[in-house]
Design an enzyme around this catalytic site. Structure first.
Site, short mmCIF file in Angstrom:
data_model
loop_
_atom_site.label_atom_id
_atom_site.label_comp_id
_atom_site.label_asym_id
_atom_site.label_seq_id
_atom_site.Cartn_x
_atom_site.Cartn_y
_atom_site.Cartn_z
N ARG A 101 -80.40 0.54 -25.68
CA ARG A 101 -79.54 -0.66 -25.57
C ARG A 101 -79.17 -0.84 -24.11
O ARG A 101 -78.29 -0.15 -23.59
CB ARG A 101 -78.28 -0.45 -26.42
CG ARG A 101 -77.29 -1.63 -26.39
CD ARG A 101 -76.08 -1.29 -27.25
NE ARG A 101 -75.22 -2.43 -27.51
CZ ARG A 101 -74.19 -2.79 -26.75
NH1 ARG A 101 -73.87 -2.08 -25.67
NH2 ARG A 101 -73.46 -3.83 -27.09
N SER B 245 -77.10 -6.06 -37.38
CA SER B 245 -75.65 -5.85 -37.27
C SER B 245 -74.91 -6.80 -38.18
O SER B 245 -75.17 -8.00 -38.17
CB SER B 245 -75.18 -6.16 -35.84
OG SER B 245 -75.61 -5.20 -34.94
N LYS C 18 -68.53 -2.68 -26.41
CA LYS C 18 -69.24 -3.94 -26.66
C LYS C 18 -68.40 -5.08 -26.13
O LYS C 18 -67.21 -5.19 -26.44
CB LYS C 18 -69.45 -4.11 -28.17
CG LYS C 18 -70.21 -5.36 -28.56
CD LYS C 18 -70.30 -5.43 -30.08
CE LYS C 18 -70.85 -6.74 -30.58
NZ LYS C 18 -72.30 -6.84 -30.48
N1 TZP Z 1 -71.51 -3.05 -32.15
C1 TZP Z 1 -70.36 -2.98 -32.83
S1 TZP Z 1 -69.28 -1.92 -32.12
C2 TZP Z 1 -70.37 -1.52 -30.89
C3 TZP Z 1 -71.54 -2.24 -31.07
C4 TZP Z 1 -72.70 -2.19 -30.19
C5 TZP Z 1 -70.07 -0.55 -29.80
C6 TZP Z 1 -70.15 0.87 -30.25
O1 TZP Z 1 -69.90 1.75 -29.16
P1 TZP Z 1 -68.90 2.99 -29.29
O2 TZP Z 1 -68.74 3.47 -27.86
O3 TZP Z 1 -69.55 4.01 -30.13
O4 TZP Z 1 -67.61 2.46 -29.84
#
Ligand code: TZP
Ligand code: MG
Length: 206
Positions: free
Chosen positions: A40, A109, A138
């Site tokens: 990502r 997602s 995010k």
């Molecule tokens: N989609 C929903 S929450 C998120 C994404 C890409 C971020 C997740 O990252 P982390 O650091 O594990 O909370």
């Protein structure tokens, strides 16, 4: 494709603001026992994404690990990744299938039950579900959904569910128990002092 089985840790290779190289993070996660990596790189130019994905394909293949590319079916196909991960703003599942063919998987997602139903109807091979907890990883993340959304999506389907959002070593077991086949992590791994040890620790708890 036949029913997908995911390993319990869905390790997302995204350095965030850490200055760590994606290839170094990938190597660290694999050394800790991760057997599924998602690449990502939200801000990378396409050539950088492609060459990084190629490098991750080589190391994941050597370890017998799965590789998923975020956002980009074309890049996933070009590097012979195992699958692609689509958000609500990416191309539809059917378009990804045209690009990827029948043997690679497509994850989507989802952030509520309507999105989950739509992704299932579209034929997604697995669903991302979240954000479970608050996250800063995010941009413009939606408010935390908690475990109730995960339980509700679990009741809809036996397709694999990947929980995401603010999950760490302490919360991962409860998230799994609420119905996630796999827990996804970005920050808990990328920001760890020792990412290999962090992966090993999470897997042991799962
Ligand atoms: N989609 C929903 S929450 C998120 C994404 C890409 C971020 C997740 O990252 P982390 O650091 O594990 O909370
Ligand atoms: Mg996306």
């Amino acid at each position: 494709m036949s029913r997908l089985r995911l390993p319990p840790l869905y390790a997302i290779v995204d350095p965030l603001d850490t200055d760590r190289a994606p290839t170094a993070l990938a190597a660290a996660y694999l050394a800790g026992g991760a057997r599924l990596l998602q690449l990502r790189l939200k801000d990378a130019p396409a050539p950088t994404l492609y060459t990084t994905a190629l490098a991750l394909r080589a190391v994941t293949r050597a370890m017998g690990a799965l590789l998923v590319v975020n956002d980009r079916p074309d890049v996933a196909a070009a590097v012979d990744a195992d699958g692609v991960h689509l958000g609500q703003d990416d191309v539809p599942v059917a378009v990804a299938r045209v690009v990827l063919g029948p043997d690679r998987f497509v994850g989507v997602s989802t952030h509520d039950l309507d999105e989950a139903r739509a992704a299932l109807d579209a034929g997604a091979d697995y669903l991302g579900v979240g954000p479970i907890y608050d996250t800063t990883s995010k941009a413009a993340a939606l408010p935390a959904r908690g475990l109730p959304l995960l339980r509700a999506v679990r009741a809809l389907t036996d397709r694999p569910l990947v929980a995401i959002g603010g999950i760490d070593r302490d919360t991962a077991p409860a998230v799994r128990a609420a119905g996630a086949d796999a827990v996804a992590m970005i920050g808990a791994l990328a920001r760890a002092a020792d990412p290999t040890a962090a992966v090993r620790d999470v897997i042991a708890r799962l």
